[in-house]
Design a protein around this motif. Structure first.
Motif, PDB file in Angstrom:
ATOM      1  N   LEU A   1       3.982  -4.898  60.800  1.00  0.00           N
ATOM      2  CA  LEU A   1       4.941  -3.840  60.494  1.00  0.00           C
ATOM      3  C   LEU A   1       4.571  -2.549  61.221  1.00  0.00           C
ATOM      4  CD1 LEU A   1       7.396  -2.845  58.969  1.00  0.00           C
ATOM      5  CD2 LEU A   1       5.919  -2.340  57.004  1.00  0.00           C
ATOM      6  N   VAL A   2       3.289  -2.188  61.183  1.00  0.00           N
ATOM      7  CA  VAL A   2       2.819  -1.001  61.905  1.00  0.00           C
ATOM      8  C   VAL A   2       3.062  -1.166  63.403  1.00  0.00           C
ATOM      9  CG1 VAL A   2       0.787   0.381  62.500  1.00  0.00           C
ATOM     10  CG2 VAL A   2       1.094  -0.427  60.147  1.00  0.00           C
ATOM     11  N   ALA A   3       2.779  -2.368  63.896  1.00  0.00           N
ATOM     12  CA  ALA A   3       2.975  -2.640  65.328  1.00  0.00           C
ATOM     13  C   ALA A   3       4.449  -2.518  65.705  1.00  0.00           C
ATOM     14  CB  ALA A   3       2.457  -4.030  65.668  1.00  0.00           C
ATOM     15  N   ALA A   4       5.339  -3.018  64.847  1.00  0.00           N
ATOM     16  CA  ALA A   4       6.772  -2.955  65.134  1.00  0.00           C
ATOM     17  C   ALA A   4       7.266  -1.507  65.180  1.00  0.00           C
ATOM     18  CB  ALA A   4       7.548  -3.747  64.082  1.00  0.00           C
ATOM     19  N   VAL A   5       6.791  -0.694  64.230  1.00  0.00           N
ATOM     20  CA  VAL A   5       7.241   0.704  64.160  1.00  0.00           C
ATOM     21  C   VAL A   5       6.719   1.512  65.342  1.00  0.00           C
ATOM     22  CG1 VAL A   5       7.073   2.850  62.846  1.00  0.00           C
ATOM     23  CG2 VAL A   5       7.509   0.696  61.657  1.00  0.00           C
TER      24      VAL A   5
END
Length: 320
Positions: free
Chosen positions: A106-110
């Protein structure tokens, strides 16, 4: 000299845009198998199946479309796109040794979407293309002129996301890719629209507008423009005061209007960007004939004008 400076600035934007794209892939997307559309998304998927780097895959994917582009878009556009895709490949290969920053998808996607969005903004400012989805969408535009570029981007990127979900056999991979694309579009729109937000306020009053205008000018430090309007129902004449404020100043305006004319009709509209004195400067120099507000108020803060609003000259009257 000015032309050279402008071209140099575009080149810097172009290089920074490529770097943002490359960092987004290397730091966040590739290591987490997030294929957020475009040729980079296809390359991320294919690089897990074959021992070829993502950068080289992107370059190879661009080649057939560059050949088609030469006959459809012309030599100049194709050459600029070829240079863009080549530089992009070189940058990706040059930083391929860097590790993935986080394993939290999720952090990577954002944050991948954040870097992607910034890269897209720099590309737009550079007036260049790095190939990939941009090239495919523009080629499809010549075949399907009724479809907008935005819709073509959605079709192409959506196809890549579906392709990634099929190959990875993981629906979550597609969902994270959608988050990345969404964050990218939000950042892109917000940066291009501007961060200097403000509220445009219309005050329709039947009273003498001098008192309201003076209160706004002296208490808020904002200028006021007076217009005269006619109500189409009762055919009555009304005074319309227009001012532009920071969002945090709007509540003060409401208090002023409530005290001086409780029966006034107030409209508050959000402005995505305002340029002019008191807000973001249009240029480094202030026009020598620019009006200023009350001298006592000038000591507190820089004077401002209702910027970015064009009105017929006959209907415009500055209230001091």
């Amino acid at each position: 000299m000015e032309v050279l400076r402008c071209e140099a600035q575009k080149m810097i934007y172009f290089l920074v845009g490529n770097l943002c794209y490359a960092l987004a892939i290397q730091f966040f997307l590739a290591g987490n198998s997030i294929a957020a559309g475009g040729f980079s998304g296809i390359a991320i998927v294919l690089s897990t199946l074959m021992p070829i780097s993502i950068g080289n895959f992107i370059f190879l994917l661009n080649l057939p479309f560059l050949i088609v582009s030469y006959f459809i878009k012309g030599k100049r556009y194709t050459l600029k796109t070829f240079m863009g895709s080549t530089i992009y490949t070189i940058m990706l290969n040059a930083i391929s040794f860097l590790p993935t920053v986080t394993q939290n998808k999720l952090v990577a996607a954002v944050f991948g979407g954040l870097l992607y969005g910034m890269g897209a903004v720099f590309f737009m400012k550079s007036d260049a293309s790095g190939g990939g989805t941009d090239l495919v969408a523009r080629l499809l535009k010549t075949k399907f002129p009724s479809l907008s570029i935005g819709k073509l981007f959605i079709i192409v990127d959506g196809s890549v996301v579906v392709f990634a979900m099929i190959i990875f056999r993981n629906i979550e991979a597609g969902l994270y890719a959608i988050i990345t694309i969404y964050v990218c579009s939000v950042v892109n729109d917000r940066v291009l629209a501007g961060f200097d937000k403000a509220n445009m306020c219309y005050i329709i009053t039947d009273r003498d507008p001098e008192g309201l205008a003076h209160a706004v000018q002296t208490e808020l430090g904002r200028s006021v423009t007076l217009q005269h309007g006619t109500g189409m129902y009762a055919k009555g004449e009304h005074n319309i005061l227009l001012t532009v404020l920071r969002p945090r100043e709007t509540w003060q305006l409401k208090q002023i209007v409530s005290e001086l004319d409780p029966n006034a009709f107030v409209v508050v509209a959000s402005a995505s960007e305002v340029m002019g004195r008191g807000f973001k400067k249009i240029s480094d120099e202030t026009p020598p004939d620019a009006l200023s507000l009350h001298p006592l108020n000038n000591k507190k803060r820089p004077p401002s004008h209702t910027a970015g609003v064009q009105m017929p000259q006959k209907q415009k009257e500055e209230v001091r």
